[in-house]
Design an enzyme around this catalytic site. Structure first.
Site, PDB file in Angstrom:
ATOM      1  N   ARG A 170      31.929 104.709 108.482  1.00  0.00           N
ATOM      2  CA  ARG A 170      31.406 104.593 109.839  1.00  0.00           C
ATOM      3  C   ARG A 170      32.519 104.170 110.799  1.00  0.00           C
ATOM      4  O   ARG A 170      32.865 102.995 110.883  1.00  0.00           O
ATOM      5  CB  ARG A 170      30.253 103.586 109.901  1.00  0.00           C
ATOM      6  CG  ARG A 170      29.729 103.408 111.329  1.00  0.00           C
ATOM      7  CD  ARG A 170      28.314 102.896 111.403  1.00  0.00           C
ATOM      8  NE  ARG A 170      28.177 101.476 111.151  1.00  0.00           N
ATOM      9  CZ  ARG A 170      27.122 100.745 111.572  1.00  0.00           C
ATOM     10  NH1 ARG A 170      26.154 101.310 112.271  1.00  0.00           N
ATOM     11  NH2 ARG A 170      27.042  99.481 111.278  1.00  0.00           N
ATOM     12  N   ASP A 452      24.935  90.740 113.122  1.00  0.00           N
ATOM     13  CA  ASP A 452      26.102  91.534 113.470  1.00  0.00           C
ATOM     14  C   ASP A 452      26.004  91.962 114.928  1.00  0.00           C
ATOM     15  O   ASP A 452      25.219  91.399 115.691  1.00  0.00           O
ATOM     16  CB  ASP A 452      26.233  92.745 112.539  1.00  0.00           C
ATOM     17  CG  ASP A 452      25.015  93.672 112.601  1.00  0.00           C
ATOM     18  OD1 ASP A 452      24.171  93.508 113.512  1.00  0.00           O
ATOM     19  OD2 ASP A 452      24.910  94.568 111.748  1.00  0.00           O
TER      20      ASP A 452
END
EC number: 2.3.3.9
Length: 559
Positions: A170, A452
């Site tokens: 990613r 996150d």
């Protein structure tokens, strides 16, 4: 040593690269060869203007929504794509057919955790340079180098790359830039920097071992952005001598505008699609981003009123599964952020496991083909859960013909208000996320779960919106205003100060609190907290990795 680097750049007069961070000279030399630099220069020169165009398109679409008062809707000019029942995405390779449980938020700069993930029974690993990663130059070089080692089977104790969990790489999202590389006078787009190095060093090897190259694409907002990625894939495969369709990518649908273009996104990536993914918190935050100044779109306390059982999120997941399976594409669910307690056979352990199972059953029943967990100890229980309630490698056979999702369903805000607990929780997550970034980390642990940039986005978005609309607390009817948020942030500093064991860590935490207040007290909504931090001089000044910063961050992360 740096005279050698200077010689490498004589043919690349329009390209600049900063020297390596301390302690990473060998990794730097491995990554930035003459060949990889030429490839990066070509890639970025070819597509940089188009990256700027799609970012400008985002601004234009937001301005149109603001000025017109229109709401997002399915596009009229692409109705022919949605109404054509014939087209399908190409089948994915065998290694992607069964991915019941992936590990999420795996920042590859964390070498020991990365090795443990490679040794785990998970079907895949979301190798993350986005939500769970802090994009310091140190972390980018260390992370990409660790992936190169893994692909070449050079990390200790890991199985062969063809047998290890498949790597779902990613890169950063379009809003991020790489400060340490300049191409033709401009900072390099972060995703092209990451993608280019990963493909140049790993693409062919992964393909030869039927293990990639596979990607996650973050924060895509339109089919035009999917089209750009497709062009990048085609160009890259031709340059590297890979067959068309070698690259496969899962698009994360984490923006409300993208929800209305899911079929078109799959259509643009037909030869390169690995399906779509649900991202609940970035998706929820996008409502504030695009529509949050309108009172009709006041999002209530996420800790109490926002979950996958609510109409707008359940409709989004149902439509995603239906869209994917209609086109023979895989649909994957979100990440379980809860962490299992270390003590087995305790009430708290059973309670957390039951909570994760209940939430994941919602996704399984909706028809997803897999989902993610952060805690490696959740892999086996979730695989058993998936296998006990499904048959075969995936659920592509579930076409979800029962689903009828309207724009009203997707734009229906859940009812509910604001609680003091939710406000304080959002402040804590926002401050601690910025503190983690200043410490060189992209995620941290708080109250039994991983946090996150996705949870930081929804947290700071809600605080900004509640201030903007002068929301009242359910607890005591106090108005959420600048003074209340400032006072609660100061209270948080008092609560956390015992965990800061050096003057540097205390100062960093207070800097994080000041930056958080700056973000939520702004008149206009900063589009991405990561962009805001990445462009801020304070973060840039903290980028050099220092052991004391990392140790202090570890202490705070255990809260």
């Amino acid at each position: 040593m740096f005279n050698i680097f200077g010689q490498l750049f004589t043919a690349l007069t329009m390209m600049e690269l900063l020297p390596p961070p301390s302690g990473l000279q060998a990794e730097y030399v491995t990554l930035f060869t003459t060949g990889s630099l030429h490839f990066l220069h070509e890639l970025i020169s070819m597509f940089d203007k188009k990256v700027d165009q799609i970012l400008q398109l985002r601004v234009s679409r937001k301005a149109h929504l603001d000025l017109s008062g229109d709401l997002p809707n399915f596009l009229e000019n692409t109705e022919h794509i949605r109404s054509d029942p014939a087209w399908r995405v190409l089948p994915v390779p065998p290694r992607l057919q069964k991915r019941h449980v992936d590990i999420g938020d795996m920042a590859p700069c964390d070498t020991q955790r990365f090795i443990k993930a490679l040794q785990s029974p998970a079907q895949g690993i979301q190798v993350d340079f986005d939500d769970g990663n802090c994009p310091s130059f140190y972390n980018q070089i260390k992370g990409i180098h660790n992936i190169i080692l893994a692909v070449n089977n050079q990390l200790p104790g890991m199985p062969h790359i063809s047998k290890a969990p498949v790597l779902m790489l990613r890169p950063r999202a379009w809003n991020m830039v790489e400060h340490n590389m300049m191409v033709e006078g401009k900072e390099a787009p972060g995703p092209l920097f990451d993608f280019g190095l990963l493909m140049f060093h790993c693409g062919k090897i992964l393909f030869e071992h039927q293990s990639g190259p596979f990607f996650y694409l973050s924060k895509v907002e339109s089919f035009m952005e999917a089209r750009l990625w497709n062009e990048i894939f085609v160009w890259t495969q031709e340059k590297l001598g890979l067959p068309l369709g070698s690259i496969k990518a899962t698009v994360l649908i984490e923006n409300v505008l993208a929800t209305f273009e899911m079929e078109e996104i799959l259509y643009e990536l037909q030869e390169h699609s690995a399906g779509l993914n649900c991202g609940i918190w970035d998706y929820s935050a996008s409502f504030v981003n695009k529509l949050g100044h309108r009172e009709d779109f006041l999002l209530p306390d996420r800790s109490k009123y926002v979950n996958m059982e609510k109409r707008f999120l359940r409709s989004y997941m149902d439509l995603l599964v239906q869209t994917c399976h209609r086109r023979c594409a895989l649909a994957t669910g979100g990440m379980a952020a809860l962490l299992l307690p270390s003590s087995l056979n305790t009430d708290s352990y059973r309670r957390v496991l039951a909570s994760v199972k209940r939430l994941k059953m919602l996704e399984i029943n909706a028809g997803v083909d897999g989902f993610m967990v952060y805690d490696l100890n959740l892999i086996k229980p979730m695989q058993e859960l998936f296998q006990s309630h499904t048959e075969g490698e995936n659920q592509l056979h579930l076409l979800r013909d029962d689903v009828r999702v309207t724009p009203e369903d997707l734009l229906s805000m859940p009812s509910g208000g604001v609680t003091l607990y939710g406000l304080k929780y959002n402040i804590a997550v926002g401050v601690l996320f910025i503190n983690a970034w200043l410490s060189g980390k992209g995620h941290f642990f708080y109250r039994g779960q991983v946090e996150d940039s996705a949870t930081a986005e929804i947290s700071r978005s809600q605080v900004w919106q509640w201030i903007r609309h002068q929301a009242r607390l359910e607890d005591d009817s106090r108005v959420v205003n600048r003074q209340l948020v400032t006072d609660l942030t100061e209270e948080l500093m008092t609560e956390l100060s015992p965990f800061c064991h050096s003057s540097g860590s205390k100062q960093r935490l207070h800097t994080a609190a000041d930056m958080f207040l700056e973000v939520v007290l702004k008149r206009h909504f900063p589009e991405f907290i990561t962009s805001y931090l990445n462009q801020d001089h304070t973060f840039l000044s903290y980028q050099s990795p220092a052991k004391d910063k990392m140790l202090e961050s570890d202490k705070l992360s255990k809260l």
